[in-house]
Design an enzyme around this catalytic site. Structure first.
Site, PDB file in Angstrom:
ATOM      1  N   ASP A   9       0.826  -1.210   0.000  1.00 24.88           N
ATOM      2  CA  ASP A   9       0.000   0.000   0.000  1.00 24.88           C
ATOM      3  C   ASP A   9       0.862   1.264   0.000  1.00 24.88           C
ATOM      4  O   ASP A   9       1.756   1.417   0.829  1.00 24.88           O
ATOM      5  CB  ASP A   9      -0.890  -0.013   1.248  1.00 24.88           C
ATOM      6  CG  ASP A   9      -2.246   0.601   1.003  1.00 24.88           C
ATOM      7  OD1 ASP A   9      -2.296   1.818   0.753  1.00 24.88           O
ATOM      8  OD2 ASP A   9      -3.242  -0.125   1.054  1.00 24.88           O
ATOM      9  N   SER A  59      -7.129   3.612  -1.411  1.00 22.91           N
ATOM     10  CA  SER A  59      -7.088   2.203  -1.015  1.00 22.91           C
ATOM     11  C   SER A  59      -8.416   1.491  -1.247  1.00 22.91           C
ATOM     12  O   SER A  59      -8.441   0.346  -1.687  1.00 22.91           O
ATOM     13  CB  SER A  59      -6.686   2.081   0.454  1.00 22.91           C
ATOM     14  OG  SER A  59      -5.391   2.599   0.654  1.00 22.91           O
ATOM     15  N   HIS A 116     -12.716  10.586   0.459  1.00 25.49           N
ATOM     16  CA  HIS A 116     -13.860  10.361   1.345  1.00 25.49           C
ATOM     17  C   HIS A 116     -15.078  11.171   0.925  1.00 25.49           C
ATOM     18  O   HIS A 116     -16.205  10.819   1.287  1.00 25.49           O
ATOM     19  CB  HIS A 116     -13.500  10.739   2.782  1.00 25.49           C
ATOM     20  CG  HIS A 116     -12.512   9.820   3.415  1.00 25.49           C
ATOM     21  ND1 HIS A 116     -12.878   8.698   4.116  1.00 25.49           N
ATOM     22  CD2 HIS A 116     -11.153   9.841   3.427  1.00 25.49           C
ATOM     23  CE1 HIS A 116     -11.790   8.076   4.551  1.00 25.49           C
ATOM     24  NE2 HIS A 116     -10.739   8.746   4.146  1.00 25.49           N
ATOM     25  N   ASP A 146      -5.722  14.208   2.727  1.00 23.33           N
ATOM     26  CA  ASP A 146      -5.836  13.861   1.308  1.00 23.33           C
ATOM     27  C   ASP A 146      -5.563  15.077   0.428  1.00 23.33           C
ATOM     28  O   ASP A 146      -5.530  14.968  -0.797  1.00 23.33           O
ATOM     29  CB  ASP A 146      -7.234  13.302   1.007  1.00 23.33           C
ATOM     30  CG  ASP A 146      -7.501  12.021   1.782  1.00 23.33           C
ATOM     31  OD1 ASP A 146      -6.565  11.216   1.909  1.00 23.33           O
ATOM     32  OD2 ASP A 146      -8.630  11.838   2.262  1.00 23.33           O
ATOM     33  N   ARG A 249     -14.424   5.719   7.644  1.00 23.36           N
ATOM     34  CA  ARG A 249     -14.242   6.817   8.604  1.00 23.36           C
ATOM     35  C   ARG A 249     -15.539   7.596   8.865  1.00 23.36           C
ATOM     36  O   ARG A 249     -15.512   8.645   9.490  1.00 23.36           O
ATOM     37  CB  ARG A 249     -13.128   7.753   8.125  1.00 23.36           C
ATOM     38  CG  ARG A 249     -11.745   7.118   8.199  1.00 23.36           C
ATOM     39  CD  ARG A 249     -10.643   8.122   7.920  1.00 23.36           C
ATOM     40  NE  ARG A 249      -9.321   7.523   7.950  1.00 23.36           N
ATOM     41  CZ  ARG A 249      -8.596   7.312   9.054  1.00 23.36           C
ATOM     42  NH1 ARG A 249      -9.084   7.642  10.234  1.00 23.36           N
ATOM     43  NH2 ARG A 249      -7.393   6.765   8.986  1.00 23.36           N
ATOM     44  N   ASP A 385       1.820   3.654   2.818  1.00 19.65           N
ATOM     45  CA  ASP A 385       0.716   4.607   2.799  1.00 19.65           C
ATOM     46  C   ASP A 385       0.543   5.315   4.135  1.00 19.65           C
ATOM     47  O   ASP A 385       0.489   6.546   4.195  1.00 19.65           O
ATOM     48  CB  ASP A 385      -0.581   3.892   2.425  1.00 19.65           C
ATOM     49  CG  ASP A 385      -1.713   4.886   2.176  1.00 19.65           C
ATOM     50  OD1 ASP A 385      -1.456   5.913   1.516  1.00 19.65           O
ATOM     51  OD2 ASP A 385      -2.834   4.640   2.629  1.00 19.65           O
ATOM     52  N   HIS A 389       1.429   9.230   4.721  1.00 18.76           N
ATOM     53  CA  HIS A 389       0.444  10.256   5.103  1.00 18.76           C
ATOM     54  C   HIS A 389       0.970  11.220   6.161  1.00 18.76           C
ATOM     55  O   HIS A 389       0.402  12.294   6.351  1.00 18.76           O
ATOM     56  CB  HIS A 389      -0.839   9.605   5.620  1.00 18.76           C
ATOM     57  CG  HIS A 389      -1.767   9.150   4.543  1.00 18.76           C
ATOM     58  ND1 HIS A 389      -2.187   9.968   3.511  1.00 18.76           N
ATOM     59  CD2 HIS A 389      -2.369   7.945   4.323  1.00 18.76           C
ATOM     60  CE1 HIS A 389      -3.004   9.292   2.728  1.00 18.76           C
ATOM     61  NE2 HIS A 389      -3.127   8.065   3.193  1.00 18.76           N
ATOM     62  N   HIS A 427      -2.006   2.072  -4.919  1.00 16.34           N
ATOM     63  CA  HIS A 427      -1.726   3.450  -5.340  1.00 16.34           C
ATOM     64  C   HIS A 427      -0.382   3.823  -4.748  1.00 16.34           C
ATOM     65  O   HIS A 427       0.166   3.105  -3.907  1.00 16.34           O
ATOM     66  CB  HIS A 427      -2.813   4.426  -4.845  1.00 16.34           C
ATOM     67  CG  HIS A 427      -3.003   4.396  -3.357  1.00 16.34           C
ATOM     68  ND1 HIS A 427      -2.105   4.989  -2.487  1.00 16.34           N
ATOM     69  CD2 HIS A 427      -3.945   3.803  -2.578  1.00 16.34           C
ATOM     70  CE1 HIS A 427      -2.492   4.761  -1.244  1.00 16.34           C
ATOM     71  NE2 HIS A 427      -3.599   4.047  -1.267  1.00 16.34           N
TER      72      HIS A 427
END
Length: 490
Positions: A9, A59, A116, A146, A249, A385, A389, A427
């Protein structure tokens, strides 16, 4: 042939090297793979995964595409099309919930990250409801994850352009509080109290408040929940629509708003709302859904199960839903013959504090599954990932190195036990930790990833998309590829 699929990831390709954690990492296993194993380049973004042109992948979308072996038009595209063609105003779930009250609360992530939510959806719903004469309260969740860490003021200006007499901002919360997914209820409670009860009021305007948080070194993701403009909280029988389209989330905050039996923290008072959700957040939720999930038949896991073969799915907490629910086409329950093992993620505030996360335990689970002879093993390594972040380059380098170490063990085990092995990513992320100006990047990248294929007698892997992975796995396993799936990579 028995087969392993490894999803690394957030590890992708970039020709930029300066802030590229993958480039700077010591990675003997990847060095071996590049020299000795055929690979192709895989698209992970935009229309190739059913997202809008140029939109970065994520994801959820990536694993749905990998597991289904086809391009599924994602919720973001479905919702945007409903807005574009002026169909959303007649959406049955929206009509059902909003006609119950003259007051409608809209809550969602305020950004155009597209992972999201999308600000266009929030604005469109607010404008439609305002036109219908509703009193609209906006409960804004700031992003900074993001999208750029200090971009909320831009999105605020955009949403304020539609605020008028009957549309106003009632609360703001950083996503750290309002969008937890790991049962950190102390965080969720803070968001709940501002959103539902109007707690933590400020006399500042939203713009002034965000700036005041920046002045204290607190950026978008972590903004402390507040309420504005004398908002006194919600009242019984008002309507509430949560506009995020990604489920993981959204569950916790919606649960504490809507569940009369909620017990994770003591609510000062329970407000009886008419709730609708943009998509299905949880199969047990009783709320009307604007965009119910599309039924996906003949996924990779389903085909393997239908041939009475044993399969093993594993990941850390952070990505467990991805190798189960999302990989299996949005299905909660396991297929017959499918075993799932959850490895707990470390309990740290941010993963740059422990970049190796729990990769070694995930690797152990894979090795054990191979030794036990499972016909198919799928694993997600979250490090690239989750550490990507955080924007911490040094930690991201360590994250890649931790994954590389586990890949080495898996390659060795695959060779020893005669398994085919695919290594790819859903990704990218950690290959671009800063932009050219040195600004921290915490978002996913828009680019390609590798797909290595270590399969007996195969010397070439074509370029393609994530939709080509499942048919490739089935071909390696000598199983028929269902007509719904796209072509394999070899």
């Amino acid at each position: 042939m028995k087969t392993i699929l490894v999803i690394t990831d957030g590890i992708g390709y970039s020709d930029k090297t300066q802030y590229n954690a993958f480039y700077h990492a010591k990675k003997p296993t990847y060095d071996y793979l590049f020299k000795n194993v055929p690979y192709g380049m895989i698209d992970t973004f935009g229309l190739s995964v059913g997202l809008p042109q140029g939109q970065m992948g994520n994801s959820e979308v990536g694993h749905m595409c990998i597991g289904s072996g086809r391009v599924l038009y994602q919720d973001l595209v479905r919702i945007s099309r409903a807005i574009e063609y002026d169909e959303i105003k007649d959406n049955p779930a929206l009509v059902e919930v909003t006609q119950q009250s003259a007051v409608v609360h809209l809550c969602g992530l305020l950004s155009d990250g597209g992972v999201h939510s999308h600000i266009v959806h929030l604005k469109a719903l607010a404008q439609i409801l305002s036109t219908q004469g509703k009193r609209v309260y906006l409960h804004l969740i700031t992003d900074g994850r993001d999208v750029l860490p200090k971009s909320a003021l831009n999105y605020l200006a955009d949403i304020e352009s539609i605020c008028e007499d009957n549309v106003s901002i009632a609360s703001v919360s950083g996503r750290f509080y309002a969008m937890d997914r790991d049962k950190r209820w102390d965080r969720v409670q803070k968001a709940y109290e501002s959103i539902a009860l109007g707690k933590n009021p400020t006399n500042l305007s939203p713009k002034e408040y965000i700036q005041s948080q920046y002045d204290e070194g607190i950026f978008d993701e972590f903004l402390t929940p507040v309420s504005f403009g004398g908002f006194q909280g919600m009242n019984d029988d008002e309507s509430f629509v949560f506009v995020n389209f990604r489920s993981d989330r959204a569950r916790e905050i919606v649960d504490c708003l809507g569940n009369p039996q909620f017990k994770e923290f003591k609510r000062e008072r329970y407000v009886k709302l008419h709730i609708a959700t943009m998509t299905e957040y949880d199969a047990t939720f009783p709320y009307p859904i604007l965009f119910p999930k599309q039924n996906v038949q003949n996924t990779l896991a389903e085909v393997i199960s239908s041939h009475r073969l044993k399969q093993f799915h594993t990941a850390e907490t952070e990505k467990y839903a991805h190798v189960t629910f999302f990989l299996n086409g949005g299905r909660e329950e396991a297929f017959i013959g499918e075993e799932r093992v959850l490895i707990p993620s470390p309990n740290v505030k941010t993963y740059d504090l422990q970049p190796q996360m729990n990769a070694s335990a995930v690797g152990d689970a894979v090795i054990k599954a191979v030794e036990q002879g499972y016909d198919f093993v799928v694993v997600n390594f979250a490090n690239g990932d989750m550490v990507g972040h955080t924007g911490n380059l040094e930690a991201a380098i360590k994250a890649v190195e931790a994954v590389d170490k586990e890949l080495g063990r898996i390659v060795e085990s695959a060779q020893k036990h005669h398994y085919a092995l695919f290594i790819t990513s859903d990704h990218g992320n950690c290959e671009e930790m800063k932009d050219e100006k040195g600004n921290m990047l915490t978002n996913h990248t828009v680019g390609q990833v590798w797909c290595f294929g270590m399969i007996e007698g195969v010397s070439k892997i074509e370029n393609g998309g994530l939709n080509n992975i499942a048919p490739s796995v089935l071909k390696a396993m000598n199983l028929p590829i269902p007509p719904e799936m796209d072509k394999p990579l070899f």
